[in-house]
Every structure is written in structure tokens, then in C-alpha cells.
Design a protein around this motif. Structure first.
Motif, PDB file in Angstrom:
ATOM      1  N   ASP A   6      -0.894   1.616  11.772  1.00 20.11           N
ATOM      2  CA  ASP A   6      -1.427   2.833  10.865  1.00 20.11           C
ATOM      3  C   ASP A   6      -2.950   3.310  11.262  1.00 20.11           C
ATOM      4  O   ASP A   6      -3.643   2.647  11.859  1.00 20.11           O
ATOM      5  CB  ASP A   6      -1.433   2.566   9.302  1.00 20.11           C
ATOM      6  CG  ASP A   6      -2.750   1.503   9.138  1.00 20.11           C
ATOM      7  OD1 ASP A   6      -3.718   2.027   8.517  1.00 20.11           O
ATOM      8  OD2 ASP A   6      -2.400   0.236   9.584  1.00 20.11           O
ATOM      9  N   LEU A   7      -3.098   4.544  11.041  1.00 20.29           N
ATOM     10  CA  LEU A   7      -4.385   5.302  11.552  1.00 20.29           C
ATOM     11  C   LEU A   7      -5.570   4.556  10.862  1.00 20.29           C
ATOM     12  O   LEU A   7      -6.610   4.262  11.730  1.00 20.29           O
ATOM     13  CB  LEU A   7      -4.456   6.620  11.388  1.00 20.29           C
ATOM     14  CG  LEU A   7      -3.394   7.580  12.210  1.00 20.29           C
ATOM     15  CD1 LEU A   7      -3.781   9.114  11.737  1.00 20.29           C
ATOM     16  CD2 LEU A   7      -3.580   7.343  13.534  1.00 20.29           C
ATOM     17  N   ARG A   8      -5.592   4.186   9.587  1.00 20.83           N
ATOM     18  CA  ARG A   8      -6.716   3.787   9.220  1.00 20.83           C
ATOM     19  C   ARG A   8      -7.317   2.356   9.738  1.00 20.83           C
ATOM     20  O   ARG A   8      -8.527   2.405  10.249  1.00 20.83           O
ATOM     21  CB  ARG A   8      -6.518   3.421   7.539  1.00 20.83           C
ATOM     22  CG  ARG A   8      -7.740   3.046   6.916  1.00 20.83           C
ATOM     23  CD  ARG A   8      -7.356   2.882   5.257  1.00 20.83           C
ATOM     24  NE  ARG A   8      -8.525   2.376   4.668  1.00 20.83           N
ATOM     25  CZ  ARG A   8      -9.056   0.938   4.424  1.00 20.83           C
ATOM     26  NH1 ARG A   8      -8.101   0.030   4.972  1.00 20.83           N
ATOM     27  NH2 ARG A   8     -10.009   0.464   3.669  1.00 20.83           N
ATOM     28  N   SER A   9      -6.318   1.331   9.955  1.00 16.69           N
ATOM     29  CA  SER A   9      -6.878   0.231  10.538  1.00 16.69           C
ATOM     30  C   SER A   9      -6.693   0.291  12.017  1.00 16.69           C
ATOM     31  O   SER A   9      -7.663  -0.290  12.781  1.00 16.69           O
ATOM     32  CB  SER A   9      -5.969  -0.854   9.850  1.00 16.69           C
ATOM     33  OG  SER A   9      -4.548  -0.652  10.239  1.00 16.69           O
ATOM     34  N   VAL A  67      -9.316   8.675   6.544  1.00 22.95           N
ATOM     35  CA  VAL A  67      -8.517   9.393   7.238  1.00 22.95           C
ATOM     36  C   VAL A  67      -8.190  10.791   6.572  1.00 22.95           C
ATOM     37  O   VAL A  67      -8.127  11.833   7.419  1.00 22.95           O
ATOM     38  CB  VAL A  67      -7.022   8.779   7.274  1.00 22.95           C
ATOM     39  CG1 VAL A  67      -6.099   9.747   7.965  1.00 22.95           C
ATOM     40  CG2 VAL A  67      -7.205   7.529   8.210  1.00 22.95           C
ATOM     41  N   ALA A  68      -8.470  10.845   5.338  1.00 19.88           N
ATOM     42  CA  ALA A  68      -8.470  12.167   4.421  1.00 19.88           C
ATOM     43  C   ALA A  68      -9.301  13.418   4.872  1.00 19.88           C
ATOM     44  O   ALA A  68      -9.175  14.433   4.679  1.00 19.88           O
ATOM     45  CB  ALA A  68      -8.235  11.735   3.152  1.00 19.88           C
ATOM     46  N   LEU A  69     -10.305  12.782   5.594  1.00 22.10           N
ATOM     47  CA  LEU A  69     -11.427  13.606   5.878  1.00 22.10           C
ATOM     48  C   LEU A  69     -11.132  14.332   7.049  1.00 22.10           C
ATOM     49  O   LEU A  69     -11.797  15.354   7.584  1.00 22.10           O
ATOM     50  CB  LEU A  69     -12.782  12.829   6.092  1.00 22.10           C
ATOM     51  CG  LEU A  69     -13.535  12.367   4.911  1.00 22.10           C
ATOM     52  CD1 LEU A  69     -14.714  11.484   5.327  1.00 22.10           C
ATOM     53  CD2 LEU A  69     -13.901  13.417   3.729  1.00 22.10           C
ATOM     54  N   ALA A  70     -10.140  13.966   7.847  1.00 19.93           N
ATOM     55  CA  ALA A  70      -9.642  14.462   9.040  1.00 19.93           C
ATOM     56  C   ALA A  70      -8.575  15.633   8.751  1.00 19.93           C
ATOM     57  O   ALA A  70      -8.313  15.779   7.978  1.00 19.93           O
ATOM     58  CB  ALA A  70      -9.041  13.501  10.180  1.00 19.93           C
ATOM     59  N   THR A  71      -8.865  16.744   9.803  1.00 15.85           N
ATOM     60  CA  THR A  71      -7.985  18.075   9.580  1.00 15.85           C
ATOM     61  C   THR A  71      -6.480  17.494  10.176  1.00 15.85           C
ATOM     62  O   THR A  71      -6.581  16.331  10.659  1.00 15.85           O
ATOM     63  CB  THR A  71      -8.379  19.256  10.478  1.00 15.85           C
ATOM     64  OG1 THR A  71      -8.297  18.596  11.954  1.00 15.85           O
ATOM     65  CG2 THR A  71      -9.716  19.513  10.283  1.00 15.85           C
ATOM     66  N   ALA A  72      -5.523  18.232   9.953  1.00 10.29           N
ATOM     67  CA  ALA A  72      -4.201  17.840  10.075  1.00 10.29           C
ATOM     68  C   ALA A  72      -4.184  17.802  11.711  1.00 10.29           C
ATOM     69  O   ALA A  72      -3.791  16.806  12.360  1.00 10.29           O
ATOM     70  CB  ALA A  72      -3.095  18.986   9.757  1.00 10.29           C
ATOM     71  N   THR A  77     -14.625  13.093  20.428  1.00 11.04           N
ATOM     72  CA  THR A  77     -14.012  12.870  19.066  1.00 11.04           C
ATOM     73  C   THR A  77     -13.066  13.802  18.792  1.00 11.04           C
ATOM     74  O   THR A  77     -13.194  14.349  17.626  1.00 11.04           O
ATOM     75  CB  THR A  77     -15.250  12.457  17.865  1.00 11.04           C
ATOM     76  OG1 THR A  77     -15.922  13.855  17.822  1.00 11.04           O
ATOM     77  CG2 THR A  77     -16.123  11.468  18.066  1.00 11.04           C
ATOM     78  N   PRO A  78     -11.824  13.970  19.546  1.00 12.23           N
ATOM     79  CA  PRO A  78     -11.029  14.995  19.270  1.00 12.23           C
ATOM     80  C   PRO A  78     -10.159  14.716  17.925  1.00 12.23           C
ATOM     81  O   PRO A  78      -9.570  15.573  17.278  1.00 12.23           O
ATOM     82  CB  PRO A  78     -10.060  15.032  20.388  1.00 12.23           C
ATOM     83  CG  PRO A  78     -10.238  13.528  20.859  1.00 12.23           C
ATOM     84  CD  PRO A  78     -11.593  13.118  20.876  1.00 12.23           C
ATOM     85  N   ALA A  79     -10.247  13.533  17.491  1.00 11.42           N
ATOM     86  CA  ALA A  79      -9.726  13.133  16.367  1.00 11.42           C
ATOM     87  C   ALA A  79     -10.677  12.957  15.087  1.00 11.42           C
ATOM     88  O   ALA A  79     -10.248  12.542  14.056  1.00 11.42           O
ATOM     89  CB  ALA A  79      -8.877  11.787  16.381  1.00 11.42           C
ATOM     90  N   GLY A  80     -11.753  13.635  15.092  1.00  9.49           N
ATOM     91  CA  GLY A  80     -12.511  14.144  14.191  1.00  9.49           C
ATOM     92  C   GLY A  80     -13.136  12.356  13.443  1.00  9.49           C
ATOM     93  O   GLY A  80     -13.533  11.609  14.306  1.00  9.49           O
ATOM     94  N   PRO A  81     -13.349  12.396  12.402  1.00  5.36           N
ATOM     95  CA  PRO A  81     -14.165  11.294  11.608  1.00  5.36           C
ATOM     96  C   PRO A  81     -13.190   9.935  11.919  1.00  5.36           C
ATOM     97  O   PRO A  81     -13.663   8.901  11.613  1.00  5.36           O
ATOM     98  CB  PRO A  81     -14.508  11.693  10.339  1.00  5.36           C
ATOM     99  CG  PRO A  81     -13.132  12.637  10.042  1.00  5.36           C
ATOM    100  CD  PRO A  81     -12.959  13.339  11.285  1.00  5.36           C
TER     101      PRO A  81
END
Length: 265
Positions: free
Chosen positions: A234-237, A79-84, A183-187
Motif C-alpha cells: 500500500d502507498l502509505r507504508s 496519501v490524501a494530500l496527493a493529487t490523483a 518528487t513526481p508523486a508529490g507529498p
């Protein structure tokens, strides 16, 4: 050097998938359709035998990859690789999906059927105590430019445990042959494909044990992509590639006995 090898592998993977990449990604809007994408019609490429292979010594695609074979993508996004902005869009997708589910539209197969989803589950073998994940799909419908709608998945995913009612745990979207998932939510928002046994004018099927195909079929990388979103919070899972069972257990969506055995492994 390693980055160069991975870049070449990515190019080969997309070639193996039949170069499925028409159109450009769109941004979420304020209406019910979360993402739109212009689809360019093109002649269907013949199935290829080539299946995506990573460079020697490489087991996974980089965490920035947004498309790939299911076995080449990490289970969880970084998740940290994605922009705000990308994280905000991912939360918006999840919120819209949760909102649609909370209205009771898909609580069980009866309500899912009223919404146009299928209800035919696979027969469980005698003695099977594992949790299956039933995909209740809706038939392909005519559409204009919309590829991804957070409020209308292509399939609903239910945990199917022995002697227990089906429990809604996630949703799935899929592209049509030759389309590339937006992929508007990036990675965070990654689309995966599968290796399938293909036959002309028929939907690809799961290979037989040992990666074999039946008569008249050949092993290829499927030309459609899939995206899963899970009700974990949560976004990660929530954007895991496969069912994130530890988080589904924490959310109380899988049987407690199954979860206790899962923790013992």
C-alpha cells in the motif's frame, strides 16, 4: 502565524543542507527511467555546522514537506494530500520496483551481486536478536540526467534476522551532494537527509553516542538525500521514511516471533 514560522524553518533547513536544490523536477516517462532531472553543476559549498532546527513547540515538518531531516518528517505520508496524478505516479514507481524484484534479480545476495550490489554485511554481536536492515549498495556509476530509476535502486534493503536468510524488504535511492531528489508523486515521495559527522573529502559518518564527532570532524546536515520504498503493497507504508515494521510483518517479511513481540510493545 504558525504557518509562517514553519515556512521560515523550512528555509533555514534548506540553508543548513547547503542549499541543495539545483535543477527542476521531471515527470515519469514510459521507458525504464521513471524520473529525470536536469542537474546543474555548481561549486561545492563548504560543510556548515548549522543543523536544521524547527521553531519552538514544533516537532515535525508539515505533511506537505517533501524534503527534510529524517527526524523532522512523519514516518508515513498523508496519501490524501496527493493529487490523483501524483498517486498514479506513486503506484507506477511501486509497480516497477515490484516487477523488477519479482524477476528474481535481487532475491538474495548472490543475485544482487550479479546485478552490481555489494554483499558485505555487518557482524552481529553475540546475543543480538533484533532485526537489522542491511543496505546492499551498488557503486556510484556515471550518469547523464537520470536521478531516479524505479527499476535500479542505489541500494537494496534486506531484513537481517538472527538464524534466518536475508529477506528483501525495500529499496533506497540517494542523490549526490548538492542535488535535490525529484518528487513526481508529490507529498507521498519524500526525501530525507541525516545529521552526519563530516570530514573534508570523506563520506559523512554516523555520529557517536551523544551526538559527538571524532577528531577533525564536525556535525552537519548531510548534503545528500535518500528515499526508501518498501514492499508492503500500500502507498502509505510503501513510502514510509523508516522500515514500517507493522506492515512488513503483515506482509510476512519479518519473523513471526519478532512480530509477536512487536505487537506486545
Amino acid at each position: 502565524m504558525a504557518a509562517g514560522r514553519i515556512a521560515v524553518a523550512l528555509a533555514l533547513c534548506f540553508a543548513a543542507a547547503g542549499n541543495a536544490g539545483a535543477g527542476s523536477e521531471g515527470e515519469p516517462d514510459d521507458g525504464p527511467t521513471a524520473v529525470t532531472q536536469r542537474v546543474t553543476t555548481r561549486a561545492a559549498a563548504p560543510p556548515r555546522k548549522l543543523v536544521c532546527k524547527l521553531p519552538p513547540g514544533t516537532r515535525k515538518l508539515p505533511a506537505t514537506a517533501r524534503h527534510g531531516l529524517i527526524g523532522h518528517l512523519d514516518q508515513y505520508p498523508v496519501v490524501a494530500l496527493a493529487t490523483a496524478g501524483e498517486r498514479t505516479r506513486a503506484r507506477r514507481v511501486l509497480a516497477k520496483l515490484v516487477s523488477a524484484a519479482e524477476r528474481g534479480r535481487w532475491r538474495d545476495l548472490r543475485s544482487a551481486a550479479r546485478a552490481g550490489y555489494g554483499t558485505r554485511t555487518a557482524i552481529r554481536r553475540s546475543g543480538d536478536r533484533t532485526v537489522h536492515y542491511f543496505h546492499s549498495e551498488r557503486h556510484q556509476e556515471p550518469r547523464g540526467r537520470t536521478i531516479f530509476d524505479a527499476r535500479r535502486p542505489k541500494a537494496l534493503i534486506y531484513a537481517n534476522a538472527p538464524r534466518r536468510p536475508l529477506v528483501l524488504v525495500g529499496a533506497m535511492w540517494s542523490t549526490r551532494d548538492g542535488e535535490r531528489g525529484p518528487t513526481p508523486a508529490g507529498p507521498i515521495m519524500r526525501w530525507h537527509s541525516h545529521v552526519v559527522c563530516a570530514k573534508p573529502h570523506r563520506r559523512g559518518t554516523k555520529p557517536l553516542p551523544g551526538g559527538r564527532c571524532g577528531p577533525g570532524e564536525r556535525l552537519i546536515q548531510g548534503r545528500s538525500e535518500m528515499l526508501h520504498v518498501w514492499f508492503t503493497g500500500d502507498l502509505r507504508s510503501a513510502f514510509a521514511i523508516r522500515a514500517p515494521e507493522p506492515e512488513l510483518c503483515a506482509a510476512g517479511l519479518l519473523p513471526a516471533k519478532y512480530c509477536s513481540k512487536l505487537r506486545e510493545r
